[in-house]
Motif scaffolding. Structure first.
Motif, PDB file in Angstrom:
ATOM      1  N   GLN A 127     -15.597 -70.249  43.822  1.00 56.24           N
ATOM      2  CA  GLN A 127     -14.587 -71.308  43.877  1.00 56.24           C
ATOM      3  C   GLN A 127     -13.279 -70.813  43.278  1.00 56.24           C
ATOM      4  OE1 GLN A 127     -17.813 -74.350  42.693  1.00 56.24           O
ATOM      5  NE2 GLN A 127     -16.028 -75.567  43.277  1.00 56.24           N
ATOM      6  N   THR A 128     -12.199 -71.085  43.977  1.00 62.05           N
ATOM      7  CA  THR A 128     -10.903 -70.554  43.524  1.00 62.05           C
ATOM      8  C   THR A 128     -10.312 -71.401  42.397  1.00 62.05           C
ATOM      9  OG1 THR A 128      -9.949 -71.731  45.370  1.00 62.05           O
ATOM     10  CG2 THR A 128     -10.251 -69.361  45.629  1.00 62.05           C
ATOM     11  N   VAL A 129     -10.541 -72.714  42.459  1.00 64.37           N
ATOM     12  CA  VAL A 129      -9.986 -73.582  41.413  1.00 64.37           C
ATOM     13  C   VAL A 129     -11.023 -73.751  40.312  1.00 64.37           C
ATOM     14  CG1 VAL A 129      -8.960 -75.819  40.895  1.00 64.37           C
ATOM     15  CG2 VAL A 129      -8.593 -74.765  43.124  1.00 64.37           C
ATOM     16  N   ARG A 130     -10.745 -73.115  39.191  1.00 63.75           N
ATOM     17  CA  ARG A 130     -11.679 -73.185  38.064  1.00 63.75           C
ATOM     18  C   ARG A 130     -10.929 -73.655  36.825  1.00 63.75           C
ATOM     19  NH1 ARG A 130     -14.181 -67.300  38.341  1.00 63.75           N
ATOM     20  NH2 ARG A 130     -15.799 -68.047  36.971  1.00 63.75           N
ATOM     21  N   ILE A 148     -15.811 -83.021  34.484  1.00 62.41           N
ATOM     22  CA  ILE A 148     -17.066 -83.780  34.497  1.00 62.41           C
ATOM     23  C   ILE A 148     -18.235 -82.837  34.766  1.00 62.41           C
ATOM     24  CG2 ILE A 148     -16.351 -86.152  35.056  1.00 62.41           C
ATOM     25  CD1 ILE A 148     -16.704 -85.427  38.009  1.00 62.41           C
ATOM     26  N   ASP A 149     -19.335 -83.136  34.109  1.00 62.55           N
ATOM     27  CA  ASP A 149     -20.489 -82.257  34.298  1.00 62.55           C
ATOM     28  C   ASP A 149     -21.249 -82.642  35.571  1.00 62.55           C
ATOM     29  OD1 ASP A 149     -22.015 -84.458  33.705  1.00 62.55           O
ATOM     30  OD2 ASP A 149     -22.490 -83.830  31.665  1.00 62.55           O
ATOM     31  N   GLN A 150     -22.349 -81.950  35.793  1.00 61.79           N
ATOM     32  CA  GLN A 150     -23.062 -82.167  37.061  1.00 61.79           C
ATOM     33  C   GLN A 150     -23.715 -83.537  37.131  1.00 61.79           C
ATOM     34  OE1 GLN A 150     -24.932 -78.537  38.780  1.00 61.79           O
ATOM     35  NE2 GLN A 150     -24.526 -77.715  36.751  1.00 61.79           N
ATOM     36  N   ARG A 151     -23.857 -84.181  35.938  1.00 65.60           N
ATOM     37  CA  ARG A 151     -24.406 -85.542  35.933  1.00 65.60           C
ATOM     38  C   ARG A 151     -23.295 -86.592  35.970  1.00 65.60           C
ATOM     39  NH1 ARG A 151     -27.999 -85.703  30.876  1.00 65.60           N
ATOM     40  NH2 ARG A 151     -26.417 -84.243  30.156  1.00 65.60           N
ATOM     41  N   LYS A 152     -22.111 -86.125  36.312  1.00 64.97           N
ATOM     42  CA  LYS A 152     -20.919 -86.977  36.459  1.00 64.97           C
ATOM     43  C   LYS A 152     -20.473 -87.591  35.133  1.00 64.97           C
ATOM     44  CE  LYS A 152     -20.958 -86.298  40.881  1.00 64.97           C
ATOM     45  NZ  LYS A 152     -20.157 -85.181  41.326  1.00 64.97           N
ATOM     46  N   LYS A 153     -20.814 -86.931  34.054  1.00 68.43           N
ATOM     47  CA  LYS A 153     -20.413 -87.423  32.738  1.00 68.43           C
ATOM     48  C   LYS A 153     -19.187 -86.630  32.279  1.00 68.43           C
ATOM     49  CE  LYS A 153     -22.409 -88.307  28.238  1.00 68.43           C
ATOM     50  NZ  LYS A 153     -23.293 -87.757  27.253  1.00 68.43           N
ATOM     51  N   GLY A 171     -15.211 -82.141  22.080  1.00 71.79           N
ATOM     52  CA  GLY A 171     -16.342 -81.755  21.229  1.00 71.79           C
ATOM     53  C   GLY A 171     -17.379 -80.933  21.984  1.00 71.79           C
ATOM     54  N   ARG A 172     -17.467 -81.129  23.288  1.00 70.97           N
ATOM     55  CA  ARG A 172     -18.485 -80.412  24.068  1.00 70.97           C
ATOM     56  C   ARG A 172     -18.012 -79.041  24.529  1.00 70.97           C
ATOM     57  NH1 ARG A 172     -20.822 -83.856  28.887  1.00 70.97           N
ATOM     58  NH2 ARG A 172     -22.354 -82.185  29.128  1.00 70.97           N
ATOM     59  N   VAL A 173     -16.722 -78.909  24.818  1.00 75.34           N
ATOM     60  CA  VAL A 173     -16.280 -77.629  25.382  1.00 75.34           C
ATOM     61  C   VAL A 173     -15.306 -76.863  24.488  1.00 75.34           C
ATOM     62  CG1 VAL A 173     -14.538 -78.776  26.839  1.00 75.34           C
ATOM     63  CG2 VAL A 173     -15.283 -76.520  27.420  1.00 75.34           C
ATOM     64  N   LEU A 218     -15.424 -70.640  28.782  1.00 75.39           N
ATOM     65  CA  LEU A 218     -15.093 -71.160  30.108  1.00 75.39           C
ATOM     66  C   LEU A 218     -16.220 -70.895  31.107  1.00 75.39           C
ATOM     67  CD1 LEU A 218     -11.283 -70.347  30.349  1.00 75.39           C
ATOM     68  CD2 LEU A 218     -12.354 -72.552  29.962  1.00 75.39           C
ATOM     69  N   GLU A 219     -16.939 -69.796  30.914  1.00 74.92           N
ATOM     70  CA  GLU A 219     -18.093 -69.537  31.796  1.00 74.92           C
ATOM     71  C   GLU A 219     -19.154 -70.625  31.589  1.00 74.92           C
ATOM     72  OE1 GLU A 219     -19.118 -65.519  30.835  1.00 74.92           O
ATOM     73  OE2 GLU A 219     -17.477 -64.705  32.054  1.00 74.92           O
ATOM     74  N   LYS A 220     -19.321 -71.010  30.323  1.00 75.21           N
ATOM     75  CA  LYS A 220     -20.276 -72.096  30.048  1.00 75.21           C
ATOM     76  C   LYS A 220     -19.797 -73.405  30.661  1.00 75.21           C
ATOM     77  CE  LYS A 220     -22.169 -70.118  25.836  1.00 75.21           C
ATOM     78  NZ  LYS A 220     -21.988 -70.022  24.392  1.00 75.21           N
ATOM     79  N   LEU A 221     -18.488 -73.609  30.592  1.00 72.20           N
ATOM     80  CA  LEU A 221     -17.927 -74.826  31.191  1.00 72.20           C
ATOM     81  C   LEU A 221     -18.139 -74.825  32.705  1.00 72.20           C
ATOM     82  CD1 LEU A 221     -16.253 -77.447  30.955  1.00 72.20           C
ATOM     83  CD2 LEU A 221     -14.189 -76.049  31.070  1.00 72.20           C
ATOM     84  N   ASP A 222     -17.934 -73.661  33.316  1.00 72.92           N
ATOM     85  CA  ASP A 222     -18.197 -73.541  34.764  1.00 72.92           C
ATOM     86  C   ASP A 222     -19.631 -73.960  35.073  1.00 72.92           C
ATOM     87  OD1 ASP A 222     -15.700 -72.558  35.154  1.00 72.92           O
ATOM     88  OD2 ASP A 222     -16.302 -70.459  35.362  1.00 72.92           O
ATOM     89  N   ALA A 223     -20.561 -73.435  34.258  1.00 77.66           N
ATOM     90  CA  ALA A 223     -21.983 -73.728  34.488  1.00 77.66           C
ATOM     91  C   ALA A 223     -22.254 -75.223  34.297  1.00 77.66           C
ATOM     92  CB  ALA A 223     -22.836 -72.907  33.528  1.00 77.66           C
ATOM     93  N   LEU A 224     -21.606 -75.786  33.289  1.00 74.73           N
ATOM     94  CA  LEU A 224     -21.780 -77.213  33.001  1.00 74.73           C
ATOM     95  C   LEU A 224     -21.290 -78.074  34.160  1.00 74.73           C
ATOM     96  CD1 LEU A 224     -22.723 -78.684  30.382  1.00 74.73           C
ATOM     97  CD2 LEU A 224     -20.321 -78.877  29.736  1.00 74.73           C
ATOM     98  N   MET A 225     -20.214 -77.610  34.781  1.00 68.66           N
ATOM     99  CA  MET A 225     -19.608 -78.376  35.865  1.00 68.66           C
ATOM    100  C   MET A 225     -20.169 -77.991  37.228  1.00 68.66           C
ATOM    101  SD  MET A 225     -15.632 -78.389  34.652  1.00 68.66           S
ATOM    102  CE  MET A 225     -15.120 -79.582  35.868  1.00 68.66           C
TER     103      MET A 225
END
Lengths: 291, 660
Positions: free
Chosen positions: B317-320, B579-584, B589-591, B304-311
């Motif tokens: 931020q309170t909503v994670r 969605i990631d930072q590139r809005k994808k 499979g990714r997370v 989930l930390e990686k997901l946070d970084a991806l997003m």
């Protein structure tokens, strides 16, 4: 004679009256009263002692007693479960037959059977009935299996389930005995009123008796005892066999055969188990004849 | 006149005594009986929950009484100083303080002055409600008198410190010391002892986990009071005021701290009632494997930390995004690990069991099994990836789309599952009917309501990770179902068995057909949407399926080895896209698949490697992905042919016209 009260006319008179012996005595008594209470807590001690003397007469109320009661209720509940189980276990130990066993265990109850207890119950059955419970060879294998840990018996609405459990708590073998099966185990096989054609499990597999026996005798001689392993069950009947049906599924390596009998105008059906592979052989013969 | 006043006073005092006695006689029957000794009913037997390795996971309903010599002297001094510094001098009532409190109550409206001694507080906590009435106060005082008469000061203090509430569910000093500082009451230092001694006044308002500064202020008051009453020097008080005690991070209160234990306790309470669970002194032998549980928690946290970084989500931020993981032993149904969220102490909601989310393509294995079983299809059956429009009576047509938004034409069903082609799944469910898919899901153990609509095959009905892990374990055993469970055995305090679990097998799927689906799911990991698992170094035989719901609200991976079935879900609690930072959009499979791989790699590290057993009558053929025929015999010449290995039953033929 009553004295006329008069107001002190000077300050000396005031002091005299204020510090009279009676006043000082009352003051000292009051002061002692209050001081002794503050110093010695005699009121609290008296009240406390009195309440301690009546302690046993008072109710056990309040949150702390409630919690105590919850503990006691919980223990009572658990003890009830345990004693019920122990009682069932005791009755099971006394069981001389599978009927006794089934009547000792109510639906939802369960007990553990020793191997020797199960063996004794099994050996008390006639061979034909014993086969309905479990094949002897399989029982020998189970009881000699190192992994068998215990035999567990559970009451159900329909009868009893017997589980052979390994040391990993896995069920190695499960035997389901319906109440009707249990009573037939004890009383022997008895015919029931009705026609084979009324029983959906025999649909499409009902043959005239002559055709059945003709097909039977075309089989190799050593197969026939496996097909009708207990002919005495049939020989004991007074009626004449008119039709024979083959059940549509096998159970524990056996397939049920239904023999329809005509006895003084009454049609009855009696069931006998045949070994699965022998019945299949016979079925092929019967199909061949019908083709 | 003076004499009159004195007489009056004496009469008043006598009347006071008499009325006091009258009151005692009058309300005596409403007073509770006192246990002897006082601590007898404070102690209740504890119920214990054990892990699969015998480790104690939690002790329930514990009211353990510890002797005074096992409590830090600083704490005893602190509690005496702040609550009742004349404790050793009075007999249950501090008369001067009581008179002062009475005066303030009567003549200074709005102001409240407490005068309860430790004995009175003990009486109140043990026997009375928190209702504020004069009658209750009077009863409390009388019981305090009796407590003082029947017990020594040491016994009273012992009972008091063992039943006092410190908030956060901690009752008794030992529990409080463990909850707030993770140490025993004997090891508390002056600063910690003073902080704890300040809590009973208002456990909620001074809860140091929520109001640390407020709790420190209160602690300083306690320290000052300790100095004023002579327990400590001014220097010691000042030094203690400078320190900031560190709170125990691992456990911010007396909650279970575990989603698994919450679920287990809920199960037990439903079966046996709260009384038995909390006060029965039972021993529960759970299925939890602490090693796997630890790995699960770490995998979820790091994933989930990686997901946070991806997003691009930071700690402020309170909503994670949240996550859940359930691991089930395929051979028994025993739940080995369960994580219901990223931080139990921030949210106790168990997403592993109680959250139902759309599994997306994770539902396709049920569809493929239904198609193979009911339609006679097999992994080499060819269907076409093309725009699909399914007519639905009374509503607009259903037009499912692929995630890639492209169409690839003909392909065998194995390839369709590997690439998670929605249009082919839609054609299949049109042929089988949604009820066939839900029937397979049901026999595999899915219990959530499933909609009788075509889209159920694409995972639009919501299910929990617990259900998914359990249902997939049926594929892992090639069709044998074991119902999932959380405990093996329950014993009473004397070791007598109350309940025992036996593992019963139910054959619910056809072995060969289940194997065909498993073989296809293996390829999902080897070359499909779950191939990240292989990239991460997990090289054991395993099968699984990714799942991503519409609009990327939920990302799943559920998969299994022959021995362990694990489902991982990630997403937001409220409807929000991943969605990631590139809005994808972020897929399963990714997370979820990396979390799964990380967990499974560590969980199975010491286990021998096993492959799925190949049932009798299964053969393997290599076929052209497009034609479903043997690449050497299909007569088409194409150097760029893509071939794939498929498992077929002995009676199944290649190049059939099924499905065309």
């Amino acid at each position: 004679m009553a004295q006329q009260w008069y107001e002190p006319f000077n300050f000396t008179e005031w002091l005299k009256r204020a510090f009279s012996f009676l006043n000082i005595a009352v003051l000292i008594i009051t002061a002692m009263f209050v001081f002794s209470e503050f110093r010695f807590d005699w009121f609290e001690k008296m009240a406390g002692s009195y309440l301690a003397s009546t302690n046993e007469l008072r109710p056990q109320i309040g949150p702390i007693w409630e919690k105590g009661k919850q503990t006691s209720n919980a223990h009572q509940y658990l003890n009830a479960i345990i004693s019920k189980k122990e009682k069932t276990q005791k009755n099971v130990r006394k069981a001389a037959s599978f009927s006794d066993l089934a009547s000792s265990i109510l639906p939802g109850e369960w007990v553990t059977l020793e191997s020797r207890e199960f063996k004794a119950l099994y050996l008390s059955l006639q061979r034909a009935a014993a086969l309905k419970v479990i094949e002897p060879a399989q029982l020998v294998w189970l009881l000699n299996n190192d992994t068998l840990d215990r035999i567990f018996c559970e009451g159900t609405q329909k009868g009893i389930n017997i589980y052979f459990i390994d040391d990993q708590n896995r069920v190695i073998k499960k035997i389901e005995l319906a109440n009707a099966d249990i009573s037939s185990l004890e009383t022997g096989v008895k015919p029931i009123d009705g026609h084979l054609s009324d029983m959906p499990e025999f649909q499409g597999r009902i043959y005239r008796a002559n055709d059945f026996f003709k097909a039977l005798f075309t089989l190799p001689k050593d197969i026939i005892p496996d097909l009708i392993s207990h002919p005495e069950v049939l020989l004991r009947q007074d009626g004449k066999i008119t039709h024979v049906g083959i059940w549509n599924e096998s159970k524990n390596g056996y397939i049920r055969l239904g023999f329809e009998l005509e006895t003084n105008g009454v049609t009855q059906v009696i069931f006998v188990n045949g070994r699965e592979w022998a019945v299949w052989q016979l079925s092929l013969n019967l199909k061949g004849n019908s083709n | 006149m003076i004499r009159f006043c004195l007489f009056f006073l004496l009469v008043i005092a006598s009347i006071g005594c008499l009325s006091g006695m009258f009151v005692i006689f009058y309300i005596e029957n409403d007073l509770p009986q006192l246990p002897s000794p006082l601590s007898r009913i404070i102690e209740t037997p504890q119920s214990q929950v054990f892990a699969a390795n015998g480790q104690v996971l939690i002790t329930l309903g514990e009211r353990k009484s510890i002797p005074l010599n096992m409590v830090s002297q600083d704490f005893i001094n602190a509690i005496l100083a702040i609550e009742d510094h004349r404790f050793y001098d009075h007999h249950g009532m501090n008369k001067l303080r009581t008179l002062k409190a009475l005066y303030i109550t009567l003549f200074k409206p709005g102001k409240v002055q407490g005068a309860s001694t430790i004995t009175q507080q003990l009486a109140k906590n043990m026997f009375f409600s928190f209702e504020k009435t004069y009658q209750r106060k009077l009863k409390e005082m009388l019981v305090a008198f009796q407590i003082e008469t029947s017990n020594t000061k040491k016994e009273i203090l012992h009972a008091y410190i063992n039943q006092i509430h410190f908030g956060a569910g901690a009752q008794g000093i030992e529990k409080a010391a463990q909850v707030f500082f993770g140490k025993s009451a004997l090891d508390l230092n002056l600063s910690e002892a003073a902080l704890l001694a300040g809590l009973p006044k208002s456990p909620t308002n001074y809860n140091p986990y929520h109001y640390y500064d407020r709790a420190l202020k209160r602690r300083n008051i306690v320290l000052t009071r300790m100095h004023q009453t002579g327990f400590i020097t001014k220097l010691a008080a000042e030094q203690a005021m400078q320190s900031k005690p560190s709170l125990y991070k691992a456990r911010s209160d007396s909650r279970t701290g575990s989603y698994f234990l919450d679920a287990l306790i809920r199960n037990l309470v439903a079966e046996y009632g709260e009384g038995v669970v909390y006060y029965g002194g039972i021993k529960v032998f759970s299925t939890l494997d602490p090693r796997l549980q630890n790995h699960a928690e770490v995998s979820i946290r790091t994933g989930l930390e990686k997901l946070d970084a991806l997003m691009g989500i930071d700690d402020t931020q309170t909503v994670r995004p949240q996550g859940a993981l359930v691991a089930i032993d395929t051979g028994s149904g025993a739940v080995k690990a369960m994580v219901g969220g990223r931080d139990y102490y921030k949210s106790e909601f168990n997403r592993a069991m109680n959250s139902r989310r759309q599994p997306g393509s994770g539902f396709k294995p049920f569809l493929y099994y239904a198609a193979f079983k009911n339609l006679g299809f097999h992994p080499a059956t060819v269907m076409t990836d093309k725009p699909v429009s399914v007519k639905i009576k009374g509503t607009k047509d259903w037009r499912p789309r692929n995630f890639s938004k492209t169409f690839s034409g003909d392909m065998v069903l194995k390839q369709a599952l590997i690439r998670s082609v929605n249009t082919i799944a839609a054609q299949l469910v049109e042929k089988t009917g949604p009820d066939a898919v839900t029937a397979v899901a049901r026999i595999c153990g899915i219990k959530s309501p499933l909609k009788d609509v075509y889209s159920v095959a694409l995972g639009t009905s919501t299910v929990s990770p617990f259900e998914m892990a359990s249902a997939y374990s049926v594929f892992a055993t090639l069709g044998t179902r074991h119902d999932p469970f959380l405990f093996w055995r329950i014993e009473d305090a004397f070791g007598r068995i109350i309940f025992e679990r036996f593992v019963q097998e139910k054959r619910v799927l056809d072995t060969a057909t289940a194997y065909q689906v498993v073989d296809m799911m293996k390829s999902v990991i080897d070359q499909g949407s779950g191939r990240v698992i292989r990239k991460m170094g997990f090289d054991r035989p395993a099968a699984g399926k990714t799942g991503t719901s519409d609009n990327y609200n939920d990302a799943w991976f559920t998969g299994f080895t022959p021995t362990l079935s694990t489902s991982v879900w990630t997403g937001f609690d409220k409807k929000r896209t991943l969605i990631d930072q590139r809005k994808k959009g972020i897929t399963g499979g990714r997370v979820a698949a990396p979390i799964w791989a990380d967990f499974m790699r560590k969980a199975l590290k010491s286990d021998p490697e096993r492959d799925f057993p190949i049932p009798d009558h299964i053969r393997f053929e290599t076929v052209d992905v497009q034609t479903g025929c043997n690449p050497e015999e299909d007569g088409k010449e194409n150097e760029n042919k893509v071939v794939i290995s498929v498992s077929l039953k002995s009676e199944q033929q290649l190049c059939g016209d099924e499905g065309q």
